[in-house]
Design an enzyme around this catalytic site. Structure first.
Site, PDB file in Angstrom:
ATOM      1  N   CYS A  23      46.698  36.087  38.027  1.00 32.98           N
ATOM      2  CA  CYS A  23      45.231  36.065  37.983  1.00 32.98           C
ATOM      3  C   CYS A  23      44.702  34.702  37.553  1.00 32.98           C
ATOM      4  CB  CYS A  23      44.727  37.178  37.071  1.00 32.98           C
ATOM      5  SG  CYS A  23      45.060  38.813  37.779  1.00 32.98           S
ATOM      6  N   CYS A  50      46.824  37.301  33.515  1.00 30.55           N
ATOM      7  CA  CYS A  50      48.246  36.988  33.698  1.00 30.55           C
ATOM      8  C   CYS A  50      48.371  35.723  34.559  1.00 30.55           C
ATOM      9  CB  CYS A  50      48.954  38.164  34.373  1.00 30.55           C
ATOM     10  SG  CYS A  50      48.498  38.378  36.109  1.00 30.55           S
ATOM     11  N   GLU A  89      40.977  41.204  38.158  1.00 30.99           N
ATOM     12  CA  GLU A  89      40.472  39.850  38.443  1.00 30.99           C
ATOM     13  C   GLU A  89      40.591  39.502  39.928  1.00 30.99           C
ATOM     14  OE1 GLU A  89      42.732  40.799  36.154  1.00 30.99           O
ATOM     15  OE2 GLU A  89      42.993  39.265  34.623  1.00 30.99           O
ATOM     16  N   HIS A 106      45.120  43.498  40.700  1.00 29.58           N
ATOM     17  CA  HIS A 106      44.594  43.424  39.334  1.00 29.58           C
ATOM     18  C   HIS A 106      43.074  43.296  39.415  1.00 29.58           C
ATOM     19  CE1 HIS A 106      48.479  42.007  37.067  1.00 29.58           C
ATOM     20  NE2 HIS A 106      48.692  43.069  37.825  1.00 29.58           N
TER      21      HIS A 106
END
Lengths: 151, 151
Positions: free
Chosen positions: B88, B85, B57, B55
């Site tokens: 993250c 999420c 992040e 992801h």
């Protein structure tokens, strides 16, 4: 008396955890298995890799995905020595891991049966089956010993 | 009329998100800033990297930690186009990010103000300051457009 042996992947996860301790990392190990075959094994390495995301589970999942050449690990199982944290539980869910086996519970940092309880959220898109307790005494002792030596 | 400009790091995070869409990845972008200087920028890449943890992040945090040569990003801020999420949010906490600025809320997958609410757990060891809403219309439209084209 004969002590019932641990399943091989949990034995490997605990050996990975011991390896982490030998490197000065918090002793946690993880293994990814597909159709009975180990496809990735890793241990906690945030310090040596300068990477706060380098938990055993994340490293094992990344290695397994790279080995299979696919983003999702459908049909794969993850064996880990400690209850996954929120980051790792999220990674397990994103990876579509089918089953998670963890040894010791982690009331302080765990996010499966404690804290954020990631898999129990209605917004959780993929919930693995979860089994805990196998090898928990050995996993917990590795952690206790590691922190005892550092105090 | 003059539209008030977005802070530069959020502008960059949204541009990273647009770049992800151009590569067929879900359009989310993130930037790590230390003392006013951008030290890492990344976008969502789970498909192209065969990595379910890739992801925006996580990639930005990993790049920032590598750039600084340290596991923890104390004093660093993370700017991201979507509510993080659980994975993250956990990574943000482990990295000791000081402040998180996110554009759009994510009722389906977010774990800051929705779902697992990772930073609100009593077991959460590090809680960043969190600010949301800047650039949210643009961030949400990037996502809507991406999924509209794929239906």
């Amino acid at each position: 008396m004969t002590r019932w042996p641990l399943p091989e992947p949990m034995r490997m996860a605990l050996d990975e955890a011991a390896r982490a301790a030998g490197e000065g990392e918090v002793p946690i190990g993880a293994v990814v298995v597909k159709q009975g075959k180990v496809i990735a094994a890793a241990h906690n390495q945030p310090r040596s890799l300068c990477d706060p995301t380098a938990h055993a589970e994340v490293l094992a999942i990344r290695a397994a995905a790279a080995a299979l050449g696919q983003e999702r690990l459908e049909g794969c199982d993850l064996w880990v020595s400690l209850e996954p944290c929120a980051m790792c539980a999220g990674a397990i869910s994103h990876a579509r891991i089918a089953r998670v086996y963890y040894a010791a519970s982690d009331p302080k940092g765990g996010a499966v049966e404690h804290g954020a309880r990631v898999f129990e959220q209605p917004t959780c898109l993929h919930r693995p089956e979860v089994y805990s307790g196998m090898g928990e005494a050995e996993a917990a002792e590795l952690l206790r010993e590691f922190f005892r030596e550092r105090r």
